[in-house]
Design an enzyme around this catalytic site. Sequence first.
Site, PDB file in Angstrom:
ATOM      1  N   LEU A   1       0.810  -1.222   0.000  1.00  0.00           N
ATOM      2  CA  LEU A   1       0.000   0.000   0.000  1.00  0.00           C
ATOM      3  C   LEU A   1       0.842   1.270   0.000  1.00  0.00           C
ATOM      4  O   LEU A   1       1.873   1.343   0.662  1.00  0.00           O
ATOM      5  CB  LEU A   1      -0.920  -0.001   1.232  1.00  0.00           C
ATOM      6  CG  LEU A   1      -1.878  -1.192   1.337  1.00  0.00           C
ATOM      7  CD1 LEU A   1      -2.752  -1.068   2.584  1.00  0.00           C
ATOM      8  CD2 LEU A   1      -2.734  -1.323   0.091  1.00  0.00           C
ATOM      9  N   GLY A  27      -1.524   6.330  -2.873  1.00  0.00           N
ATOM     10  CA  GLY A  27      -2.566   6.180  -3.896  1.00  0.00           C
ATOM     11  C   GLY A  27      -3.681   5.279  -3.363  1.00  0.00           C
ATOM     12  O   GLY A  27      -4.868   5.594  -3.479  1.00  0.00           O
ATOM     13  N   HIS A  28      -3.288   4.131  -2.757  1.00  0.00           N
ATOM     14  CA  HIS A  28      -4.295   3.255  -2.156  1.00  0.00           C
ATOM     15  C   HIS A  28      -5.002   3.975  -1.015  1.00  0.00           C
ATOM     16  O   HIS A  28      -6.210   3.833  -0.829  1.00  0.00           O
ATOM     17  CB  HIS A  28      -3.637   2.003  -1.566  1.00  0.00           C
ATOM     18  CG  HIS A  28      -2.991   1.109  -2.555  1.00  0.00           C
ATOM     19  ND1 HIS A  28      -1.627   0.953  -2.639  1.00  0.00           N
ATOM     20  CD2 HIS A  28      -3.530   0.312  -3.518  1.00  0.00           C
ATOM     21  CE1 HIS A  28      -1.351   0.086  -3.602  1.00  0.00           C
ATOM     22  NE2 HIS A  28      -2.477  -0.306  -4.155  1.00  0.00           N
ATOM     23  N   LYS A  75      -5.519   6.050 -12.044  1.00  0.00           N
ATOM     24  CA  LYS A  75      -4.241   5.712 -12.677  1.00  0.00           C
ATOM     25  C   LYS A  75      -4.406   4.489 -13.585  1.00  0.00           C
ATOM     26  O   LYS A  75      -3.801   4.400 -14.642  1.00  0.00           O
ATOM     27  CB  LYS A  75      -3.171   5.445 -11.622  1.00  0.00           C
ATOM     28  CG  LYS A  75      -1.818   5.346 -12.257  1.00  0.00           C
ATOM     29  CD  LYS A  75      -0.796   4.877 -11.293  1.00  0.00           C
ATOM     30  CE  LYS A  75       0.124   3.902 -11.913  1.00  0.00           C
ATOM     31  NZ  LYS A  75      -0.233   2.541 -12.005  1.00  0.00           N
ATOM     32  N   ASP A  76      -5.232   3.541 -13.146  1.00  0.00           N
ATOM     33  CA  ASP A  76      -5.535   2.370 -13.982  1.00  0.00           C
ATOM     34  C   ASP A  76      -6.819   2.663 -14.751  1.00  0.00           C
ATOM     35  O   ASP A  76      -7.858   2.033 -14.541  1.00  0.00           O
ATOM     36  CB  ASP A  76      -5.688   1.131 -13.101  1.00  0.00           C
ATOM     37  CG  ASP A  76      -4.394   0.810 -12.379  1.00  0.00           C
ATOM     38  OD1 ASP A  76      -3.378   0.621 -13.053  1.00  0.00           O
ATOM     39  OD2 ASP A  76      -4.398   0.775 -11.141  1.00  0.00           O
ATOM     40  N   SER A 122       2.643   4.146  -7.576  1.00  0.00           N
ATOM     41  CA  SER A 122       2.395   2.777  -8.020  1.00  0.00           C
ATOM     42  C   SER A 122       3.258   1.864  -7.167  1.00  0.00           C
ATOM     43  O   SER A 122       4.389   2.235  -6.802  1.00  0.00           O
ATOM     44  CB  SER A 122       2.813   2.645  -9.488  1.00  0.00           C
ATOM     45  OG  SER A 122       3.009   1.289  -9.816  1.00  0.00           O
ATOM     46  N   SER A 123       2.745   0.681  -6.874  1.00  0.00           N
ATOM     47  CA  SER A 123       3.548  -0.271  -6.085  1.00  0.00           C
ATOM     48  C   SER A 123       4.829  -0.611  -6.827  1.00  0.00           C
ATOM     49  O   SER A 123       5.859  -0.895  -6.229  1.00  0.00           O
ATOM     50  CB  SER A 123       2.746  -1.546  -5.819  1.00  0.00           C
ATOM     51  OG  SER A 123       1.548  -1.206  -5.177  1.00  0.00           O
TER      52      SER A 123
HETATM   53  O1  PAF Z   1      -5.668  -2.399  -9.294  1.00  0.00           O
HETATM   54  C1  PAF Z   1      -5.311  -3.428  -8.680  1.00  0.00           C
HETATM   55  O2  PAF Z   1      -4.576  -3.373  -7.691  1.00  0.00           O
HETATM   56  C2  PAF Z   1      -5.778  -4.796  -9.170  1.00  0.00           C
HETATM   57  O3  PAF Z   1      -5.824  -4.849 -10.550  1.00  0.00           O
HETATM   58  C3  PAF Z   1      -7.122  -5.222  -8.540  1.00  0.00           C
HETATM   59  C4  PAF Z   1      -8.251  -4.304  -8.961  1.00  0.00           C
HETATM   60  C5  PAF Z   1      -7.005  -5.244  -7.036  1.00  0.00           C
HETATM   61  C6  PAF Z   1      -7.482  -6.632  -9.023  1.00  0.00           C
HETATM   62  O4  PAF Z   1      -6.504  -7.558  -8.679  1.00  0.00           O
END
Ligand code: PAF
Length: 283
Positions: free
Chosen positions: A30, A33-34, A146-147, A182-183
């Site tokens: 984490l 961003g998370h 971001k995704d 990003s991780s």
């Molecule tokens: O964005 C992420 O971290 C992953 O793609 C998710 C949504 C947890 C699915 O594994």
Amino acid sequence: MLVAKTISHMRRALDNTKCPLGLVPTMGALHEGHLALVRKARSENATLAVTIFVNSTQFASHEDFATYPRNLERDLTILEAEGADVVFVPSNEEMYPPGFGTFVDVGRIGQILEGQFRAGHFLGVATVVLKLLNICRPDRAYFGQKDSQQCMVLRSMVEDLNLEVELMTVPTVRESDGLALSSRNACLGVEERRAARVVSQALFAAKAMWESGVKNADLLKRQTRDILARESLVAQIDYVSIADARTIEELEVVEGKAILSTAVKIGSTRLIDNVILEPQELL
Ligand code: PAF
């Protein structure tokens, strides 16, 4: 904070919790961003559930599943401090027992851009997210801008399969030099980390060009590529795309809301980022 390792334990843990339930699916490691997702979900829901699961099915065999950053103990400490009520940390066997064979195929939206360079990636993402939604049955689920393609793929799945969940998209959190959190940033060496700022610099330079009146997508993409190419540690540019924000089909002229996105390798670390091009009158 309750930590559940099995599906039955997670279901029981959520059985008598207060509504609405907000869910933040993550793969752990984490970062801020998370935490933006976690904090938004915490502030909007009576109960907050977070999942931590590095989902093997969204990684191709040559990708970084084995080396993806993992730090469960630290993640749980952070989530406790953020006020999460329940955290789901299933094993791979719990999510994909022997004989597992059902996958969610969202069609073309999952096959272009990221889907083209990461074959099967969105099959894995949609499948695991549908499983997590079925296990937790949240009112709202939170994902990061971001995704951006992931958000669109999941929105498409929710619409197509009539799922009763509200998808919430949270803006990208950036380091002070613009690098999107990003991780995978943890995999960058010192010089690579310095070089990685070129990704957001290139996107924001093209966005500024668009704001100054250039609407031709080819010119904007060329500007982005030129800036990326000036950085010697950019080992590969998978794509630079300007796509319609709803369909993610490539645009020739940027008139409505669009997403400018890119995927590049800095050394061996693959980074993705995007910016939204949204005409003022649509805001
Ligand atoms: O964005 C992420 O971290 C992953 O793609 C998710 C949504 C947890 C699915 O594994």
